[in-house]
Enzyme design. Structure first.
Site, PDB file in Angstrom:
ATOM      1  N   LYS A  14       5.878   4.136 -36.380  1.00 14.44           N
ATOM      2  CA  LYS A  14       4.600   4.795 -36.090  1.00 14.44           C
ATOM      3  C   LYS A  14       4.717   5.557 -34.772  1.00 14.44           C
ATOM      4  CE  LYS A  14       0.572   4.546 -38.333  1.00 14.44           C
ATOM      5  NZ  LYS A  14       0.552   4.774 -39.789  1.00 14.44           N
ATOM      6  N   THR A  59       4.323   1.406 -41.771  1.00 16.25           N
ATOM      7  CA  THR A  59       4.069   1.934 -40.425  1.00 16.25           C
ATOM      8  C   THR A  59       2.675   1.507 -39.964  1.00 16.25           C
ATOM      9  OG1 THR A  59       3.160   4.087 -41.061  1.00 16.25           O
ATOM     10  CG2 THR A  59       5.561   3.918 -40.922  1.00 16.25           C
ATOM     11  N   ARG A 184      11.557  33.018  -1.798  1.00 17.60           N
ATOM     12  CA  ARG A 184      10.917  33.274  -3.093  1.00 17.60           C
ATOM     13  C   ARG A 184      10.029  32.089  -3.454  1.00 17.60           C
ATOM     14  NH1 ARG A 184      15.407  31.786  -7.869  1.00 17.60           N
ATOM     15  NH2 ARG A 184      15.829  29.705  -7.058  1.00 17.60           N
ATOM     16  N   GLN A 249      19.607  24.449  -9.058  1.00 23.23           N
ATOM     17  CA  GLN A 249      20.724  23.525  -9.265  1.00 23.23           C
ATOM     18  C   GLN A 249      20.933  22.629  -8.038  1.00 23.23           C
ATOM     19  OE1 GLN A 249      20.608  26.730 -10.228  1.00 23.23           O
ATOM     20  NE2 GLN A 249      22.046  27.194 -11.878  1.00 23.23           N
ATOM     21  N   HIS A 277       9.241  31.582 -13.405  1.00 21.93           N
ATOM     22  CA  HIS A 277       9.370  32.757 -12.544  1.00 21.93           C
ATOM     23  C   HIS A 277       8.015  33.350 -12.150  1.00 21.93           C
ATOM     24  CE1 HIS A 277      13.597  32.527 -13.388  1.00 21.93           C
ATOM     25  NE2 HIS A 277      13.419  32.738 -14.681  1.00 21.93           N
TER      26      HIS A 277
HETATM   27  O1  LIG Z   1      17.826  28.774  -8.820  1.00 17.07           O
HETATM   28  C1  LIG Z   1      18.210  29.595  -9.657  1.00 17.07           C
HETATM   29  N1  LIG Z   1      19.283  29.294 -10.448  1.00 17.07           N
HETATM   30  C2  LIG Z   1      19.761  30.157 -11.382  1.00 17.07           C
HETATM   31  O2  LIG Z   1      20.768  29.863 -12.089  1.00 17.07           O
HETATM   32  C3  LIG Z   1      19.102  31.383 -11.541  1.00 17.07           C
HETATM   33  N2  LIG Z   1      19.296  32.457 -12.362  1.00 17.07           N
HETATM   34  C4  LIG Z   1      18.324  33.371 -12.071  1.00 17.07           C
HETATM   35  O3  LIG Z   1      18.173  34.470 -12.662  1.00 17.07           O
HETATM   36  N3  LIG Z   1      17.525  32.919 -11.080  1.00 17.07           N
HETATM   37  C5  LIG Z   1      17.978  31.674 -10.727  1.00 17.07           C
HETATM   38  N4  LIG Z   1      17.562  30.773  -9.807  1.00 17.07           N
END
Ligand SMILES: O=c1[nH]c(=O)c2[nH]c(=O)[nH]c2[nH]1
Length: 316
Positions: A14, A59, A184, A249, A277
């Site tokens: 479920k 279930t 940014r 990353q 973005h």
């Molecule tokens: O922090 C980011 N990692 C990316 O791999 C990436 N690629 C992108 O176009 N902008 C960003 N920003």
């Protein structure tokens, strides 16, 4: 009958069982709201291949067991412990069910503070993020040797910082249109999962022999799920806020490393972070600079496409 195919995997149960529970301590109430998914595997193939329902625990019954345990389990206030209880119950009760997979989403209900004092029975939904716990109970080595695998985490934790994020020095070639920026907007919806070491379980949960007592004594184990959840949420928010981010990353890696460092029972941490973005509006049509980072003030939030950055950091 077909010679070309066979049933290679089967699991059922479920989903979306909605549970709200009050635990009263006199006038002081504790509450939880869960969305529960409880699935099973076992000797159930004939229900698919032979239309033989004699192996099917309905279930509907799985739903009823979920509500029965929501009423009777001493573990209901902890999503990890309740998921362990439900999964262990299913595998223990039905001889032909060998594995259970229980996922619980816990919705946010925080106590309302009235003039700084926490109210005994009034609560507020203070965020859309959910604590998610996934438990697998594996009975394939025998019903007296159940093994629990637990992972927990956060979904839908929406964050944004308007500075302290750059993205530079990436590959530049004929496909590159993105400009390098030293400042940014960084916004993401955090999806985090941390995984604990497997451990033995049996009913009654955490009360009898077979090694379960250890997990209760071990700081930061799934028994202590709430402590780990608070640590993970705080590390995620604090690191996001304070890191001078070179990229999604690099910030992700710092968060994950810290969760492993501060929670001894966590074996691995996975983040999946969309890069939501925000694009500054080009206002050169009016001779206005809204593009250079220091002058960028008006942005278009872009729903799609988004970047999607994911990684797992594991204990050595
Ligand atoms: O922090 C980011 N990692 C990316 O791999 C990436 N690629 C992108 O176009 N902008 C960003 N920003």
């Amino acid at each position: 009958m077909s010679a070309e195919s066979y049933l290679s995997h089967a699991r059922y149960g479920k989903d979306k069982v909605r549970v709200f529970r009050i635990v009263r301590d006199g006038k002081w109430h504790n509450i939880v709201e869960y969305n529960v998914c409880a699935l099973m595997e076992g000797d159930i193939d004939v229900s698919y291949t032979e239309a033989d329902n004699r192996v099917v625990v309905a279930t509907d019954s799985v739903k009823n067991i979920t509500y029965y345990l929501a009423k009777t389990s001493p573990h209901i206030l902890s999503p990890e412990r309740f998921a362990l209880h439900l999964g262990t119950f299913l595998v223990s009760k039905y001889a032909h069910i060998h594995k259970a997979f229980v996922t619980i989403e816990k919705l946010r209900w925080q106590r309302i503070a009235v003039d700084g004092t926490e109210h005994p029975h009034s609560f507020v939904r203070d965020g859309d993020d959910k604590l998610v716990t996934s438990v697998e109970i594996d009975g394939t080595q025998g019903k007296d040797k159940l093994v629990a695998k637990v992972s927990s985490g956060i979904t839908d934790l929406l964050v944004l910082k308007s500075s302290g994020s750059a993205f530079e020095n990436f590959v530049r070639d004929e496909f590159t249109t993105l400009v390098e920026v030293d400042d940014r907007i960084f916004s993401t919806s955090v999806d985090l999962t941390y995984t604990f070491s497997p451990f033995p379980v049996s009913l009654p949960l955490f009360e009898q022999s077979s090694g379960q007592e250890e997990i209760v004594k071990t700081k930061g184990s799934p028994w202590d799920g709430e402590v780990v959840a608070k640590s993970a949420r705080k590390i995620t928010l604090d690191t996001f806020a304070t890191d001078e981010s070179a990229s999604v990353q690099a910030t992700l890696y710092k968060m994950a490393q810290q969760i492993v460092a501060e929670n001894s029972q966590v074996q691995s941490v996975k983040y999946t972070l969309p890069n939501k973005h925000y694009v500054p509006v080009d206002m050169r049509y009016k001779g206005i600079d809204n593009l250079t980072p220091a002058q960028a003030e008006v942005f278009i939030p872009i729903a799609a496409p988004s970047g999607l950055i994911s990684a797992t950091v594991s204990r050595k």
